[in-house]
Write a protein that holds these residues in place. Structure first.
Motif, PDB file in Angstrom:
ATOM      1  N   ASP A  40      94.337  54.894  11.017  1.00 49.78           N
ATOM      2  CA  ASP A  40      94.616  53.771  10.102  1.00 49.78           C
ATOM      3  C   ASP A  40      95.349  52.576  11.032  1.00 49.78           C
ATOM      4  O   ASP A  40      94.848  51.538  10.405  1.00 49.78           O
ATOM      5  N   SER A  87      91.457  47.886  -0.045  1.00 49.44           N
ATOM      6  CA  SER A  87      91.595  49.199   0.031  1.00 49.44           C
ATOM      7  C   SER A  87      90.184  50.082   0.295  1.00 49.44           C
ATOM      8  O   SER A  87      90.252  50.988   0.919  1.00 49.44           O
ATOM      9  N   ASP A  88      89.134  49.436  -0.437  1.00 49.09           N
ATOM     10  CA  ASP A  88      87.803  50.080  -0.205  1.00 49.09           C
ATOM     11  C   ASP A  88      87.366  50.028   1.230  1.00 49.09           C
ATOM     12  O   ASP A  88      86.897  51.044   1.828  1.00 49.09           O
ATOM     13  N   LEU A 148      97.132  54.018   1.943  1.00 42.66           N
ATOM     14  CA  LEU A 148      96.250  54.697   2.822  1.00 42.66           C
ATOM     15  C   LEU A 148      96.556  55.985   2.674  1.00 42.66           C
ATOM     16  O   LEU A 148      96.229  56.953   3.741  1.00 42.66           O
ATOM     17  N   GLN A 149      97.922  56.317   1.775  1.00 40.32           N
ATOM     18  CA  GLN A 149      98.244  57.984   1.456  1.00 40.32           C
ATOM     19  C   GLN A 149      98.604  58.699   2.750  1.00 40.32           C
ATOM     20  O   GLN A 149      98.106  59.593   3.188  1.00 40.32           O
ATOM     21  N   HIS A 161      89.527  52.496   3.315  1.00 37.50           N
ATOM     22  CA  HIS A 161      89.184  53.939   3.156  1.00 37.50           C
ATOM     23  C   HIS A 161      87.842  54.153   3.750  1.00 37.50           C
ATOM     24  O   HIS A 161      87.549  55.227   4.247  1.00 37.50           O
TER      25      HIS A 161
END
Length: 192
Positions: free
Chosen positions: A162, A149-150, A104-105, A153
């Motif tokens: 998040d 992940s996609d 998630l950075q 995002h």
């Protein structure tokens, strides 16, 4: 190299422990996640280890799981992250939490770990991206790991937090595709 130790736990002085292996006492530094799961002194213990040989010292680090050791090894490859910093990161957050933060950075989660500043956190996220993120699929457990992940995002790009995005991801059926996953997650978020 010493890759694993099996022996009697003699002393526990965080973050270091002493293990007797057939009459030889090994001093091993462990992250707090491993330390909390150790048995009482006098009991048998098995640790996966990583040895670092420097000019002035031979250091032995122990881990309760192969996953922790692998993550430690990824961390110490990063410029500016030494063994003590890597140990601190693994003491401050689980491997799954770290993988999630990387996927998630989220630099904010890493900055909460003592000794990690904003620049180091950003460098960690950049260097670990794609190396730890695959574990999020196993942590979240439902959709296909590459789709997770996609979908996350996409939800975050649509303005969801998040926490909301992760909660929606957990409601998805196993093996769902990205576009279908996004639709289902948006429906779940609309209901919540």
């Amino acid at each position: 190299m010493i890759g694993r130790l099996t022996g009697t736990l003699l002393e526990k002085n965080p973050p270091q422990i002493l293990i007797d292996c057939h009459g030889v006492g090994y001093e091993v530094d462990v992250p707090m996640s491993t330390f909390y799961n150790l048995p009482q002194a006098g009991a048998q213990v098995v640790l996966h280890t990583h040895m670092i040989v420097r000019e002035d010292a031979h250091l032995l680090f122990g881990f309760g799981s192969l996953e922790e050791r692998a993550t430690f090894r990824q961390l110490i490859k990063i410029s500016g992250v030494g063994a003590r910093t890597a140990l601190s990161i693994l003491s401050g957050m689980s491997v799954a939490d770290l993988a999630q933060a990387v996927t998630l950075q989220e630099a904010g989660r890493l900055v909460k770990v003592p000794g990690i500043g904003k620049k180091t956190a950003e460098r960690l996220l950049l260097e670990l991206k794609g190396k730890l993120g695959a574990e999020l699929g196993h942590a979240a457990g439902h959709a296909a790991p590459d789709a997770n992940s996609d979908i996350l995002h996409a939800l975050i790009a649509l303005g969801y937090s998040d926490k909301e995005a992760l909660a929606a991801l957990k409601t998805l059926p196993a093996g769902v595709g990205v576009s279908e996953g996004i639709k289902l997650a948006l429906k779940a978020l609309a209901k919540g």
